[in-house]
Design an enzyme around this catalytic site. Structure first.
Site: not given
Ligand SMILES: Nc1ncnc2c1ncn2[C@@H]1O[C@H](COP(=O)(O)OP(=O)(O)O)[C@@H](O)[C@H]1O
Ligand SMILES: [Mg+2]
Length: 385
Positions: A29, A217-218, A247, A252, A254, A342, A353
């Site tokens: 990042e 950041s995914s 997971e 649902g 966000e 998280e 942002s």
């Molecule tokens: N268990 C889950 N069920 C549904 N969508 C998920 C799940 N985990 C992650 N996502 C989707 O992926 C995105 C990124 O995951 P996240 O865990 O927030 O990682 P990062 O730390 O990279 O942001 C989330 O904002 C959501 O859109």
């Molecule tokens: Mg996230």
């Protein structure tokens, strides 16, 4: 202590607190951190603070960088980097680890080290490993310099998706089903580790989200729809972190909420909703940072839901012992329950942002946000608190 003017020795003219804005860094990042630092440098009140920008290169060198926010922006869809901004390709900035000495020194091979003066507070505008994960915070604790944001423990908890869930669960916050594969599980018995995931899927169903436990950041995250995609997703996650977390997919909406530390303690912003992004399989790096966030602020929730999510966000802040700021991200499930996904101890922080947008809507604009964070850091010292 007075934060307007720091304590002075008698006879010395008063001076403004000196803020070192540290940005860039070794994580993936890096680029977005430089963009954010540009915005912070632009917004910070120069009549109130002296500012020292310090860029960390992708190799980890602390470089002296020009105070030129206009050069710290995305151009042609490319993020800027610290190497382009560094005043020299070799010099390094060093913060003393002697807490009695807050002097910052710049040295370059073949030259006499140059004193850059004292730093009163560090603003780490850094995301991910070696910035947001407690490592830098540990260095700053040793140095005795107060800093913006979460301390060592909260930073580390916020960076590790496994321990984050464990902490939340123990404080009564609801998390979704997950299973963790540690590097040792994988090395010892790969088929057994894979079976653990398949058994988990049999219980919770597909799709699954396979993630590096400590990234951001995914990066490295794959949504896996069927068993045939599992191996590639595991390999991809392991490229970012040998520890992975799998997971169940939560269905649902966000919803996220910002928490900011005021003089009287942490307060939550109005929440935002992140709509499902059509062009992306899920909310990924491009969607989040480059294309700018298209979140809805405030989230269209009932009054009751709004109160509930704001309360939970402050609970998450306290559960992880956060300081300064946090963005807490939830799923609002079809049963109407908020499940925490998280926290981010240094959330996306460009003016567009989500975190700054949520505070803007709550009545705290970007310059005030920057000021409140610096003030919260100056109010406390390092050490146990
Ligand atoms: N268990 C889950 N069920 C549904 N969508 C998920 C799940 N985990 C992650 N996502 C989707 O992926 C995105 C990124 O995951 P996240 O865990 O927030 O990682 P990062 O730390 O990279 O942001 C989330 O904002 C959501 O859109
Ligand atoms: Mg996230």
């Amino acid at each position: 202590m007075s934060t307007e003017n720091l304590p002075q020795s008698p006879g010395q003219p008063s001076r403004k607190p000196r803020v070192a804005v540290v940005f860039g860094g070794r994580s993936s990042e890096h680029g977005i951190s430089v963009v954010t630092a540009g915005a912070v440098l632009r917004a910070i009140d120069r009549t109130k603070y002296d500012v020292l920008p310090i860029g960390i290169t992708q190799d980890g060198r602390w470089a002296l960088t020009a105070d030129e926010p206009e050069r710290m922006a995305i151009a042609d869809r490319k993020a800027p980097n610290v190497d382009q901004l560094a005043e020299s390709s070799e010099g390094g900035v060093v913060l003393s680890v002697d807490p009695a000495n807050r002097e910052v020194v710049y040295s370059e091979p073949g030259s006499v080290p140059k004193a850059l003066g004292e730093v009163d507070v560090v603003f780490p505008v850094l995301h991910g490993p070696y910035g947001e994960d407690g490592t830098l915070q540990g260095l700053l604790e040793l140095s005795g310099v107060p800093y913006v944001g979460a301390g060592v423990l909260a930073s580390a908890v916020g960076q590790d998706k496994e321990y984050m869930k464990r902490v939340f669960t123990s404080f009564g916050l609801k998390v979704g089903p997950y299973v963790v594969i540690r590097p040792r599980d994988w090395e010892r018995d790969e088929p057994a580790a894979r079976k653990k995931i398949v058994d988990f899927a049999a219980e919770h169903g597909w799709p699954l989200f396979v993630k590096p436990a400590r990234a951001g950041s995914s990066f490295g995250i794959t949504k896996v729809d069927e068993p045939s995609g599992l191996d590639e997703a595991i390999a991809e996650a392991q490229r970012h972190d040998p520890k992975i977390i799998v997971e169940a997919a939560l269905r649902g909406r966000e919803i996220e909420c910002g928490v900011l530390e005021f003089e009287d303690g942490p307060r939550a912003s109005v929440p935002a909703e992140i709509p499902p992004v059509q062009a992306h399989a899920f909310y990924d790096f491009e969607a989040k940072y480059i294309d700018s966030a298209d979140g809805i602020v405030p989230a269209p929730l009932t009054e009751e839901q709004t109160v509930e999510v704001r309360r939970l966000a402050v609970e998450a802040f306290d559960a992880a012992s956060c300081e300064g700021l946090v963005r807490a991200d939830f799923f609002l499930t079809e049963d109407g329950e908020f499940v925490i996904n998280e926290i981010n101890t240094m959330p996306g922080f460009t003016p567009i942002s989500m975190y700054p947008r949520m505070w803007q809507e709550t009545g705290v604009d970007y310059p005030e946000l920057v000021d409140r964070l610096v003030q919260a850091a100056l109010r406390r010292s390092t050490g146990l608190r």
